[in-house]
Motif scaffolding. Structure first.
Motif, mmCIF file in Angstrom:
data_model
loop_
_atom_site.group_PDB
_atom_site.id
_atom_site.type_symbol
_atom_site.label_atom_id
_atom_site.label_comp_id
_atom_site.label_asym_id
_atom_site.label_seq_id
_atom_site.Cartn_x
_atom_site.Cartn_y
_atom_site.Cartn_z
ATOM 1 N N ASN A 456 -9.456 29.018 78.735
ATOM 2 C CA ASN A 456 -8.853 29.683 77.298
ATOM 3 C C ASN A 456 -8.229 28.622 76.305
ATOM 4 O O ASN A 456 -7.665 27.582 76.738
ATOM 5 C CB ASN A 456 -7.344 29.615 78.009
ATOM 6 C CG ASN A 456 -6.053 30.230 77.567
ATOM 7 O OD1 ASN A 456 -6.662 31.082 76.967
ATOM 8 N ND2 ASN A 456 -5.400 30.142 77.633
ATOM 9 N N LYS A 458 -7.135 29.518 72.860
ATOM 10 C CA LYS A 458 -6.877 29.535 71.340
ATOM 11 C C LYS A 458 -7.199 29.574 70.015
ATOM 12 O O LYS A 458 -6.704 28.108 69.560
ATOM 13 C CB LYS A 458 -5.230 30.169 71.004
ATOM 14 C CG LYS A 458 -5.385 31.236 72.170
ATOM 15 C CD LYS A 458 -3.842 31.516 72.688
ATOM 16 C CE LYS A 458 -3.360 33.190 73.132
ATOM 17 N NZ LYS A 458 -1.860 31.703 74.274
ATOM 18 N N GLU A 469 -8.059 33.508 63.181
ATOM 19 C CA GLU A 469 -7.539 33.538 65.168
ATOM 20 C C GLU A 469 -8.761 34.197 65.821
ATOM 21 O O GLU A 469 -8.934 35.461 65.416
ATOM 22 C CB GLU A 469 -6.177 33.866 65.280
ATOM 23 C CG GLU A 469 -5.829 33.150 64.378
ATOM 24 C CD GLU A 469 -3.590 32.710 65.369
ATOM 25 O OE1 GLU A 469 -3.588 33.563 66.341
ATOM 26 O OE2 GLU A 469 -2.811 32.665 63.965
ATOM 27 N N HIS A 471 -9.869 34.286 70.362
ATOM 28 C CA HIS A 471 -8.946 33.729 71.666
ATOM 29 C C HIS A 471 -10.384 34.065 72.388
ATOM 30 O O HIS A 471 -10.570 35.327 73.014
ATOM 31 C CB HIS A 471 -8.073 35.047 72.266
ATOM 32 C CG HIS A 471 -7.764 34.759 73.514
ATOM 33 N ND1 HIS A 471 -7.003 35.226 73.982
ATOM 34 C CD2 HIS A 471 -7.233 33.292 74.054
ATOM 35 C CE1 HIS A 471 -6.484 34.445 75.201
ATOM 36 N NE2 HIS A 471 -6.997 33.611 75.655
ATOM 37 N N SER A 489 -7.785 37.609 67.165
ATOM 38 C CA SER A 489 -6.265 37.777 67.249
ATOM 39 C C SER A 489 -5.364 37.517 66.138
ATOM 40 O O SER A 489 -5.910 37.539 65.071
ATOM 41 C CB SER A 489 -5.869 36.286 68.416
ATOM 42 O OG SER A 489 -6.776 35.461 68.101
#
Ligand code: MN
Length: 519
Positions: A456, A458, A469, A471, A489
């Motif tokens: 994960n 970001k 941004e 993800h 994102s």
């Protein structure tokens, strides 16, 4: 060339042809009281090199530099300076809690030692481990630091208390003066031990002595408690900590005192602490007379009591870059893609590549990313993020989405070496990934949250084309090539112009242009 001929003795050969070092400001006074100059510092280190280098070999080292001499500003230099010549050996060390790492100097030969001294690096602080075994201390250290009202005599008294415990466990120990105020006790190990073990042992000894001799010993770091007592600093036994090296000059006092081994007998007879402060000339005379009293640190194998030997490594060790998969897929006689630059094996690299790597790792700059447009069997994009000394890589058939709510598949592939960041050209047909590669976007990124290990990430990208941004999250990890999804994102990104979509950010060429030039 101060003493270079002598320095290139057979102690540790330089990795490449004897380098030229442009020494500067040799007359610069580093210690005002004695007029000790930078030239004299270089001279001292070269003269001490035969004894000093075996202790430094393959240990990442932090330099304490005093560009304006002692009394002026000083700073810790961890990263190899950007202007370092390519023949300086280095070791990349990944940070445990960050995406990047630090590329440390390895002082493995006299020219490197002289080059560091020329930076007015008065103090050399090596780690307690040697590359590539970054989690395995070769010795244990008790740093005895006198509080106000205590001195070297008090330290010697405490050193004997520690020695008594060590003797009881049949562990040999060796002492050196720090060259500042205190003493350090070294216990050679040279066996399979972790920092968790050495730290627990050192802490146990310190706390035991604090309980039995509260008049003399403290084990906590609070300065107020130290009055008239000696702090047994056990916390140096840590993978992230360095201790001043044996034979290093110190920049703590008005004169250049050396961190010098002393015999137990000298500590037993000690009446005047002044007799154990050695300036470089005295240190060299002593070395000539007594030899390297710390030589047992290099080879004596000792084990801690079994309970400590069973303590495993500290948490999960930071991953070291491995390019085995990358290397296995490619024939570097045929492709012009960069050969893997194994961090622990920098000597194999060409000087140009070492420089590039040193530059790449210099400074605590933000980690970098690249998106390559790759016209292989199928046209796709590859996104690569600098992390733990490698480029984590994903093939993204459709590229990064620019609108919210759209997810594109991203197939994780093998880690690529850092100098793949600027690879643009043609991979020959028949080779893995045969086709044309364009550096489509390049820049730095910020990790806003998550981690690679947790599947994960970001990210905030600051590229020349893509900013904002994204993800990335893993949805399937069972196969060799885990599947992730990448989504926009934050806010939607503005659409790209045709020129942006089709041109290299490095050369402004199109895929066809690159293919023509590199075919
Ligand atoms: Mn690709």
């Amino acid at each position: 060339m101060v003493g270079m001929a002598r320095a290139r003795s057979r102690v540790v050969p330089a990795p490449l042809a004897p380098p030229e070092i442009a020494f500067t400001n040799l007359d610069k006074v580093l210690f005002r009281e004695s007029g000790f100059s930078k030239g004299e510092l270089i001279r001292y280190y070269l003269d001490a090199a035969p004894c000093l280098l075996p202790h430094l070999r393959d240990r990442p080292v932090t330099l304490i530099r005093f560009p304006d001499g002692v009394g002026g500003e000083s700073f810790y230099e961890k990263n190899v300076p950007k202007h370092a010549p390519s023949w300086i050996a280095t070791q990349m060390v990944a940070h445990r809690h960050r995406a990047d790492g630090t590329r440390y100097i390895l002082i493995n030969d006299a020219p490197t030692l002289a080059w560091c001294a020329n930076l007015a690096a008065i103090e050399l602080h090596p780690f307690l481990h040697r590359a590539p075994a970054l989690g395995r201390p070769t010795h244990l250290v008790f740093d005895l630091d006198p509080g106000e009202g205590a001195d070297l005599l008090t330290c010697a008294e405490v050193a004997f208390l520690v020695k008594q415990i060590l003797d009881g466990l049949a562990l040999e120990s060796f002492a050196k003066v720090s060259g500042s105020k205190g003493l350090q006790l070294y216990v050679p190990l040279n066996t399979e031990l972790t920092y968790a073990a050495t730290r627990a042992f050192a802490k146990g000894v310190a706390e035991h002595l604090e309980q039995t001799r509260p008049d003399l010993v403290v084990s906590g770091m609070a300065k107020a408690l130290r009055r008239g007592r000696v702090l047994i600093d056990w916390s140096q036994n840590h993978e992230a900590k360095t201790t001043v090296g044996v034979y290093s000059v110190r920049g703590k006092r008005e004169r250049p005192f050396v961190s010098m081994p002393v015999r137990w007998e000298e500590l037993r007879r000690l009446r005047d602490p002044g007799t154990l402060f050695f300036e470089p000339a005295a240190a060299l005379r002593r070395l000539a007379k007594l030899g390297d009293l710390f030589a047992p640190l290099l080879r004596l194998e000792q084990r801690l009591p079994p309970a400590f030997g069973r303590l495993g490594p500290d948490a999960a060790p930071a991953p070291m870059p491995s390019f085995a998969a990358y290397e296995a897929k490619r024939d570097f006689r045929r492709t012009r893609e960069p050969a893997p630059a194994a961090a622990a094996d920098a000597k194999k690299l060409s000087p140009a590549k070492q420089t590039a790597l040193a530059r790449a790792a210099g400074g605590a700059a933000a980690p970098r990313f690249v998106i390559q447009k790759h016209d292989a069997t199928r046209l796709h994009y590859d996104i690569r993020l600098e992390m733990h000394g490698a480029l984590k890589s994903w093939a993204v058939p459709k590229g990064l989405p620019t609108s919210l709510g759209v997810k594109h598949a991203a197939i994780e592939v093998e880690d690529h070496p850092l100098d793949y960041l600027r690879f643009e050209g043609v991979i020959p047909k028949g080779q893995y990934g045969g086709g044309t590669v364009m550096v489509w976007d390049i820049g730095t990124y910020e990790l806003l949250g998550g981690s690679h290990a947790s599947g994960n990430l970001k990210l905030r990208l600051a590229g020349k084309k893509l900013r904002g941004e994204w993800h990335l999250f893993k949805i399937r990890s069972e196969e060799e090539k885990p599947t992730w999804l990448v989504a926009k994102s934050g806010e939607a990104a503005p659409p790209l112009s045709d020129f942006q979509e089709t041109r290299s950010v490095l050369s402004r060429r199109t895929l066809a242009g690159i293919a023509r030039a590199g075919g």
